[in-house]
Design an enzyme around this catalytic site. Structure first.
Site, PDB file in Angstrom:
ATOM      1  N   GLU A   1      63.060  13.733 -54.081  1.00 28.78           N
ATOM      2  CA  GLU A   1      63.225  13.487 -55.125  1.00 28.78           C
ATOM      3  C   GLU A   1      65.146  14.048 -55.765  1.00 28.78           C
ATOM      4  OE1 GLU A   1      59.220  13.863 -57.392  1.00 28.78           O
ATOM      5  OE2 GLU A   1      60.182  15.992 -56.541  1.00 28.78           O
TER       6      GLU A   1
ATOM      7  N   ASP B   1      37.685  11.108 -10.391  1.00 26.50           N
ATOM      8  CA  ASP B   1      38.446  12.391 -11.298  1.00 26.50           C
ATOM      9  C   ASP B   1      37.763  13.105 -10.498  1.00 26.50           C
ATOM     10  OD1 ASP B   1      39.563  14.093 -12.512  1.00 26.50           O
ATOM     11  OD2 ASP B   1      37.919  13.910 -13.689  1.00 26.50           O
ATOM     12  N   TYR B   2      38.360  14.905  -9.957  1.00 29.89           N
ATOM     13  CA  TYR B   2      38.036  15.674  -9.193  1.00 29.89           C
ATOM     14  C   TYR B   2      36.339  16.678 -10.376  1.00 29.89           C
ATOM     15  CZ  TYR B   2      37.239  19.520  -5.913  1.00 29.89           C
ATOM     16  OH  TYR B   2      36.130  20.255  -5.172  1.00 29.89           O
ATOM     17  N   ASP B   3      37.564  17.695 -11.380  1.00 32.93           N
ATOM     18  CA  ASP B   3      36.903  18.427 -11.417  1.00 32.93           C
ATOM     19  C   ASP B   3      36.169  17.778 -12.735  1.00 32.93           C
ATOM     20  OD1 ASP B   3      38.102  21.137 -11.043  1.00 32.93           O
ATOM     21  OD2 ASP B   3      39.345  19.507 -10.614  1.00 32.93           O
TER      22      ASP B   3
ATOM     23  N   ASP C   1      36.281  12.415 -16.526  1.00 29.16           N
ATOM     24  CA  ASP C   1      35.567  13.275 -17.924  1.00 29.16           C
ATOM     25  C   ASP C   1      36.515  13.732 -18.472  1.00 29.16           C
ATOM     26  OD1 ASP C   1      36.350  15.051 -16.663  1.00 29.16           O
ATOM     27  OD2 ASP C   1      35.538  17.172 -17.608  1.00 29.16           O
TER      28      ASP C   1
END
Length: 464
Positions: free
Chosen positions: A42, A166-168, A354
């Site tokens: 505006e 994947d690992y962890d 994960d």
């Protein structure tokens, strides 16, 4: 004469409000949080036939990314500059002293944005985005538990197989101290047996650095590794020990800018610290007060996404008790594409992960539209052209893949209600290992066989 509207709780008639907007020498709108702020629009419209006065906007407003010609500020800034963003007082001074020519050019750009990005435009774009996601292939969904017998049948039938772990959180449980996440004897046995089969190509695709992977898994012959979320790769062929660095040809000058922001929040968040890798930088707040750490994480995320991400080839990832910034061209999905491109004759793929970074892998393996079941072709990914030194993806030819949809096992580790792009799930890392031992005909070294438990657990995960 300078008009000032500084009473947000005072009720004004519309004609009085717009008259003040027209008469103002400067517009200053600095909310700490805002979505679609119409006052800024505006103000621009009201100034069209009067002074064309400049506008100072909070960078935390939803509209600010579209109104780049406004003077954008961090309303939290009490004099300390972050990423060269001026404080509010400095921006107001700049606006009041701005030349008429500069005012006119900035106003023209803002007016163009306001008159073209109408409420109808916003609504239309939103509806199109929602419709494109409905029933889409890339929509996360609940997943069934992966059956051992079906996995074994596909494994035995294939002449060449890819395994991507994947690992962890996938091969080892999540622990509070990342250095204590060591592979179990069962995990080492499964990886050794898989990698020793000439028909198998096995990779660990992790956020860990090269040193950690080499220390704990480097003794396994013919095991491929990718470190730092796809920033580095070590090929499995012939026990190759040389790592390929995909960040060498990328502009990494953004890391110091991100580090400056992270240092700002580290000073204000007790227990937090910064982890600098070769291809990414991460701010951890696992040891901080949970509520304060999460609040600071969101503040930091907003600052990065509104100021650095639009200007730099980077992306911000929100992890478990951490905030990571990495190059757009480097991620686990790119590494998976590279591995598959270089092994187009693979007839079986098992990919397990994960967390959010692993969704890039699952997305990369969505090779078949839901309406088709024929052969898929694949263009050369960026990770192939970067390593080859060629400047264009078109210089590498597309390949036809031997894989069929029913032989791709993307597997999320966690509860079945977990929103994921994966096609299957297991509940724990122990079940991932148990499935792998089953397909190679080995038994668990540890007593007992893991059973599926539909309950999630785990400590905070680092950027791994």
């Amino acid at each position: 004469m300078e008009a000032c509207i500084s009473s947000p709780h005072q009720s004004l008639k519309k004609d009085e409000f717009y008259a003040l907007l027209e008469a103002a020498d400067l517009g200053v709108i600095t909310p700490l949080r805002d979505g679609m702020n119409t006052t800024s629009m505006e103000f621009v419209i009201a100034q069209e036939r009067t002074k064309k006065s400049p506008l100072v906007l909070s960078e935390f407003m939803g509209i600010s990314q579209h109104m780049s010609e406004a003077l954008q500020v961090n309303p939290w800034d009490l004099g300390v500059r972050i990423c060269s963003v001026p404080d509010v007082a400095a921006a107001m001074n700049t606006g009041l002293l701005m030349s008429e020519a500069s005012k006119a050019s900035r106003h023209a750009a803002l007016h163009r944005v306001v008159t073209t990005h109408t409420s109808h435009t916003w609504a239309s774009v939103l509806v199109k985005m929602l419709l494109s996601q409905m029933s889409g292939q890339t929509t996360a969904k609940r997943t069934p538990y992966i059956p051992k017998d079906r996995l074994k049948e596909s494994y035995d039938r294939a002449k060449k197989r890819l395994f991507l772990f994947d690992y962890d959180g996938t091969l080892t449980p999540i622990v509070k101290t990342p250095s204590m996440a060591l592979p179990s004897p069962d995990a080492l046995l499964a990886l050794t047996k898989l990698a020793s089969d000439p028909a198998n190509i096995v990779y660990i695709v992790s956020g860990r650095d090269q040193a950690f992977l080499e220390t704990h898994l480097g003794h396994i012959r013919h095991l491929g590794m990718s470190a730092e979320h796809g920033g580095f790769i070590r090929e499995p062929q012939n026990g190759e020990r040389e790592w390929v660095n995909f960040t060498e040809k990328l502009d990494m000058s953004w890391m110091e800018e991100v580090a400056e922001v992270f240092r700002y929040y580290t000073e204000r968040t007790t227990g937090s610290h910064i982890e600098v890798k070769k291809s990414s930088i991460t701010w951890h707040y696992r040891s901080s007060d949970p509520e304060w750490g999460l609040f600071q994480c969101r503040q930091c995320q907003d600052l990065l996404e509104n100021n650095l991400v639009p200007k730099r080839p980077i992306e911000v990832l929100v992890g478990k008790k951490n905030l990571e910034v990495r190059p757009i061209a480097v991620n686990k999905g790119e590494i998976v594409k590279r591995i598959l491109y270089l092994n187009p004759d693979a007839e079986f793929i098992f990919c397990a992960g994960d967390d959010k970074t692993d969704e890039d892998m699952f997305r990369a393996l969505l090779l078949f539209p839901t309406s088709l079941s024929g052969k898929a072709t694949m263009e050369a990914p960026l990770s192939v052209t970067l390593a080859s030194g060629k400047g264009s993806e078109s210089e590498e030819p597309p390949v036809e893949l031997a894989i069929l949809p029913e032989d791709i096992y993307t597997t999320a580790v966690g509860h079945s209600s977990k929103r994921t792009l994966a096609g299957w799930h297991v509940t724990t890392p122990e079940e991932v290992i148990d499935h792998m031992l089953y397909v190679v005909g080995e038994k668990n070294l540890s007593a007992g066989t893991p059973e599926s438990t539909e309950s999630g657990s785990g400590e905070s995960k680092s950027s791994l």
